[in-house]
Every structure is written in structure tokens, then in C-alpha cells.
Enzyme design. Structure first.
Site, PDB file in Angstrom:
ATOM      1  N   GLU A   1       0.847  -1.196   0.000  1.00 47.91           N
ATOM      2  CA  GLU A   1       0.000   0.000   0.000  1.00 47.91           C
ATOM      3  C   GLU A   1       0.882   1.245   0.000  1.00 47.91           C
ATOM      4  O   GLU A   1       1.833   1.318   0.775  1.00 47.91           O
ATOM      5  CB  GLU A   1      -0.909   0.073   1.234  1.00 47.91           C
ATOM      6  CG  GLU A   1      -1.979  -0.974   1.277  1.00 47.91           C
ATOM      7  CD  GLU A   1      -2.918  -0.776   2.451  1.00 47.91           C
ATOM      8  OE1 GLU A   1      -3.049   0.361   2.932  1.00 47.91           O
ATOM      9  OE2 GLU A   1      -3.507  -1.777   2.904  1.00 47.91           O
TER      10      GLU A   1
HETATM   11  C1  BGP Z   1      -4.808   1.562   5.250  1.00 50.27           C
HETATM   12  C2  BGP Z   1      -5.772   0.428   4.927  1.00 50.27           C
HETATM   13  C3  BGP Z   1      -6.379   0.478   3.570  1.00 50.27           C
HETATM   14  C4  BGP Z   1      -6.545   1.875   3.003  1.00 50.27           C
HETATM   15  C5  BGP Z   1      -5.468   2.856   3.423  1.00 50.27           C
HETATM   16  C6  BGP Z   1      -5.798   4.284   3.072  1.00 50.27           C
HETATM   17  O1  BGP Z   1      -4.755   1.699   6.610  1.00 50.27           O
HETATM   18  O2  BGP Z   1      -5.086  -0.811   5.010  1.00 50.27           O
HETATM   19  O3  BGP Z   1      -7.602  -0.236   3.643  1.00 50.27           O
HETATM   20  O4  BGP Z   1      -7.800   2.348   3.115  1.00 50.27           O
HETATM   21  O5  BGP Z   1      -5.211   2.795   4.776  1.00 50.27           O
HETATM   22  O6  BGP Z   1      -6.563   4.802   4.114  1.00 50.27           O
HETATM   23  P1  BGP Z   1      -7.854   5.654   3.785  1.00 50.27           P
HETATM   24  O7  BGP Z   1      -8.668   4.823   2.832  1.00 50.27           O
HETATM   25  O8  BGP Z   1      -8.534   5.859   5.094  1.00 50.27           O
HETATM   26  O9  BGP Z   1      -7.347   6.928   3.170  1.00 50.27           O
END
Ligand code: BGP
Length: 488
Positions: free
Chosen positions: A388
Site C-alpha cells: 500500500e
Molecule cells: C490503510 C488500509 C487500507 C486503506 C489505506 C488508506 O490503513 O489498510 O484499507 O484504506 O489505509 O486509508 P484511507 O482509505 O482511510 O485513506
């Protein structure tokens, strides 16, 4: 002149989504309610206020169970990936993506989590999905648990605090390996297993308000976390036994902290933050609790109920690679109480004067990704996978186009640093950008916090055509993949 590419041959360039943020179809074909179906979108909430959108009370659970509303419960509709995955995979194939990270919704196979056997419609859906990915030469990277555990287990078992949930998770994991193992080689057990204290309801099904004190809630979360460590090790064991050449990774939120000054007290605070952050991967890589955590638990009278054999399970079934999410770096200081903060109440940090911040207050730090890669590789000596990374932003659709040069700039700078990390002796084998297609935000339930190379025409309340539109960054990323990172 750009650096030459140091990315290894066959580097897995791709993107990541999660079932609860993309699939929708929250109650279709027998699927049971998950904790994600309780997440409510609250309009006009301050961008820095994550907690009230993500933390829930027993009353909110009760309220959510009484309605089938998908307007203010956006994760129930996602982007309808459940029905549109073929169209989306075609776009990802067009980008040249080599891997797609998805999660399996536990409740699509086991509606309450307690069933002995899965429902066939859930099996059939994921077989169709993984076959379609394979057909398009997109490698599946599958997360078993991504903030979407069965709500029934929260209400009837206190979530992961109950030891029985370990066996239920193992049953679920073995069904996944049995039915999907021929298509899926790369597995992650728990998404951001370190986030159990940031939002215990979505991760371990702990409703803090049910506990008489913060201390009791903390002890319950450590007990639930121990059960997840054991479940992760058992899932690793069965993946290795049931799938030839299976590769299982742990998954950590890397929240790199710098000291604000060279004051040794600041350095100590930053070191402690980074060490605490690594604890979660330490257990899954080294197969035991590090001494500093054992000392912390003892000092705070937190006794973890272990079964005989737990220590052996952890020790014998450790992970094959380390994966992590990276969005920001932080600053620690003994004087932080008197200083300007950023990041909201989810991951708060002293503001770093050298860094820009995103629309949601996350500090953008490409060099921090290189530091994180070096830190993690030096600590674990295992192959690394960034699963990510990306920038959530307000994207404007103008005459059918999205000119997201800020997103291209963000990724270019992060890829430059990943390339240098590879040059400087870090072994990494893949990268999946978060939200390669716009999906519902995990922490805010907004559609308007967009991460994708592909725009989805829907607003925070679900209004729109849901058409998919290629952003400028779509074409840029296609080139990056074609040249294995040489052309940034
Ligand atoms: C991480 C999670 C993801 C994703 C990302 C972005 O913590 O694993 O699921 O969502 O965050 O966060 P957000 O969607 O709240 O911007």
C-alpha cells in the site's frame, strides 16, 4: 538524467484494493454482515477527525443492524466490484498490471464465521475472480483479513478476545487454500496487524466501551492480538502444507518516526516508536514476542492467556516475506505537546517543516519510503513487498478527464526512492499502489478521498454513473510498468 532501473527482473508492479471497500453487494448471495457494514459516512466531518467515523459504539452497531441503507453506509456498496470486476480487470490488464492485491470477505464464505462449511455462492465468486485475473496474467495477492471480520463474532464472541475465533479463522483459511490455492500463490494474513490499537473494532472486534477501563480494554486487545498471531501462524502452516510454493507474508503499517532534534531524548522517543511499530512483524518473522514487549506486558500487569503449544506454533510457522503499507513519516519530540500537529486523530505527528502534507494531513515523504525499506530489510533479511502506498486526494473530473499530475509526481518521487533502495541492497519483489481504482476510504468512508489511476464516477453519497474513467496517471503508470521502472 534518471537513474537506471535497479528493480529486479519480474518485479510485480500492481495495485491493491480490499473487499470491504470495493465489492459492495454487502448482503448478496448469502453474505453475512461484517464490521465494515457498520462504518458510517458522516458528511461535513472535519478531515482530521477519523475517530468518530471509524470507532463505533454498541448503539451504532445496533442502529446499523436495523437498516439496509447503503447511502450512509458506503462500504455496503463499494464500487460494485462484485459485479464489475471483469471490466475493472480489463482496465488493469490494459495498464499492464502484473499483480492485484485483493482481500476475501470472510462473511461471503462464512456469514457468521461460525459455520462448519462455506456457502457455495461465495466460493464460486472468488473462483470466477481469480480465474479472470489469471486469464489476464494478473497475479492475485490475497489478504485473508482486511478489516472485514464477521459482525456476529463481535456480538456473540467478543471478537478475537475469544479463543474459539482462532479455530473459526483456521477453518476459513483452509477453505480458501483448498478452493483458491490453484490460482493464488501469494497470501497475506492480517492487514496492518499493528492497527489493533488504532481502531480495535474493525481489526479485532473489540468494542472499547464494553470495558470498565482503558486498562481492561488494552488487556483485551493484547489478548485478541495474541489470538491473531496464533491464527496467522496456523494459516501460514496450512498454506505451506496445502499449496505448492505458497508464499505467505505479514503486513505492517510502517509509520516511520524521526526525532525532532538531536536531543537524545527525542532520538529515544523516535526509536521507541519505530521499535513498537516493528513488534507486530517481529512476532511473525522471528516466531516469538521480543523481550521489550514481554517486559512491557509484565511491567503493566498484562497477562496473556496462552494455550500450551502456542509458542511452538509461532516459532515453527513464520512468514516468507514482509509486506507493509507506507503513507507518511512522523516526528517525535519531548516537546511535542506544545507543537503544531498534523495527521488528524488517527496517526498524529508533529509537523515536519521539510515535508508537504496531503489534503488529509498525511506528511508526504518519499525518502522516508527508502529509509523504511532499508530499516525493514536490515531488521528481517526477508524479501519486501510494498502493498500500500499512494495519495488520497480530491480529483476533479473536467470534460471527462482527470489531470492528476500531483499523483504522478507523488508516485515518481516514491519510485525514485524505491529504485535507490534496490540499488543500495534492499531485496524487494513487488509494489501495489493503494486503491489503483477509486474505492471507498477505509477510515472516512468517503469516495471523494481518491487514490486511483482509474476514476469512478460516484460521490460520497453514492450518486453518479459509476463509470470508470482513465486518469492521466493511468497512462503514466502503464509506461512505468512497461519499462520496469526505468521510465518515471
Ligand atoms: C490503510 C488500509 C487500507 C486503506 C489505506 C488508506 O490503513 O489498510 O484499507 O484504506 O489505509 O486509508 P484511507 O482509505 O482511510 O485513506
Amino acid at each position: 538524467m534518471a537513474e537506471k532501473s535497479y528493480f529486479p527482473k519480474g518485479f510485480l508492479w500492481g495495485g491493491a484494493i480490499a473487499a470491504n471497500q470495493a465489492e459492495g453487494a454487502w448482503d448478496k448471495d448469502g453474505k453475512g454482515m461484517s464490521v465494515a457494514d457498520v462504518a458510517m459516512y458522516k458528511p461535513n466531518i472535519d478531515k482530521s477527525d477519523y475517530v468518530s467515523q471509524w470507532h463505533v459504539s454498541p448503539e451504532q452497531i445496533e442502529e446499523a443492524m436495523q437498516t439496509d441503507d447503503t447511502v450512509y453506509y458506503p462500504k455496503r456498496r463499494g464500487i460494485d466490484f462484485y459485479h464489475r470486476y471483469e471490466e475493472d480487470l480489463a482496465l488493469m490488464e490494459e495498464m499492464g498490471m502484473k499483480v492485484l492485491r485483493v482481500s476475501i470477505a470472510w462473511t461471503r464464505l462464512f456469514p457468521t464465521g461460525t459455520e462448519e462449511e462455506p456457502i457455495q455462492a461465495g466460493i464460486d465468486y472468488y473462483v470466477r475472480l481469480f480465474k479472470e485475473m489469471r486469464k489476464r496474467k494478473i497475479e492475485p495477492l490475497v489478504t485473508l483479513s482486511h478489516y472485514e471480520m464477521p459482525l456476529y463474532l463481535v456480538n456473540h464472541y467478543d471478537g478475537w478476545v475469544s479463543r474459539e475465533v482462532v479455530d473459526m479463522f483456521v477453518t476459513y483459511s483452509k477453505v480458501c487454500f483448498e478452493h483458491f490455492g490453484e490460482y493464488v500463490k501469494y497470501w497475506l494474513t492480517f492487514n496492518e496487524i499493528d492497527s489493533v490499537f488504532r481502531h480495535p473494532f474493525t481489526t479485532v472486534g473489540v468494542v472499547e466501551e464494553k470495558y470498565a477501563s482503558k486498562k481492561e480494554a488494552e488487556a483485551a486487545i493484547y489478548q485478541a492480538l495474541h489470538h491473531q498471531f496464533v491464527a496467522s501462524s496456523l494459516a501460514t502452516k496450512y498454506a505451506h502444507e496445502m499449496i505448492e510454493n505458497a508464499q505467505v507474508g505479514c503486513m505492517l503499517t510502517k509509520t516511520l518516526a524521526y526525532p525532532l532534534t538531536s536531543n537524545p531524548e527525542d532520538v529515544l522517543l523516535a526509536q521507541r516508536h519505530n521499535r513498537d511499530n516493528s513488534f507486530y512483524a517481529d512476532v511473525q518473522v522471528f516466531g516469538e514476542y521480543p523481550l521489550f514487549m514481554k517486559r512491557y506486558l509484565a511491567e503493566n500487569d498484562i497477562i496473556i492467556d496462552k494455550l500450551a503449544g502456542d509458542d511452538e506454533i509461532l516459532k515453527q510457522h513464520t512468514v516468507d516475506f514482509v509486506s507493509f503499507s507506507y503513507y507518511m513519516s512522523m516526528i517525535k519530540s519531548v516537546n511535542e505537546d506544545k507543537m503544531e500537529k498534523v495527521g488528524g486523530n488517527l496517526i498524529t505527528s508533529v509537523k515536519n517543516p521539510y515535508l508537504d502534507i496531503s489534503d488529509w494531513g498525511w506528511q508526504v515523504d518519499p525518502v522516508g519510503l527508502r529509509i523504511s525499506l532499508i530499516d525493514l530489510y536490515d531488521r528481517y533479511h526477508l524479501p519486501l513487498f510494498v502493498v500500500e502506498n499512494g495519495i488520497g486526494s480530491i480529483d476533479e473530473l473536467v470534460d471527462g478527464k482527470v489531470h492528476d499530475e500531483y499523483r504522478i509526481d507523488y508516485f515518481r518521487k516514491h519510485f525514485e526512492q524505491m529504485n535507490l533502495a534496490c540499488k543500495e541492497g534492499v531485496e524487494m519483489f513487488g509494489y501495489t499502489s493503494w486503491g489503483c481504482i477509486d474505492i471507498v476510504s477505509a477510515s472516512t468512508s468517503q469516495m471523494s478521498k481518491r487514490y486511483g489511476f482509474i476514476y469512478v464516477d460516484a460521490d460520497d453519497l453514492g450518486n453518479g454513473s459509476y463509470d470508470r474513467i482513465k486518469k492521466d496517471s493511468f497512462y503514466w503508470y502503464k509506461k512505468v510498468i512497461e519499462t520496469n521502472g526505468a521510465q518515471l
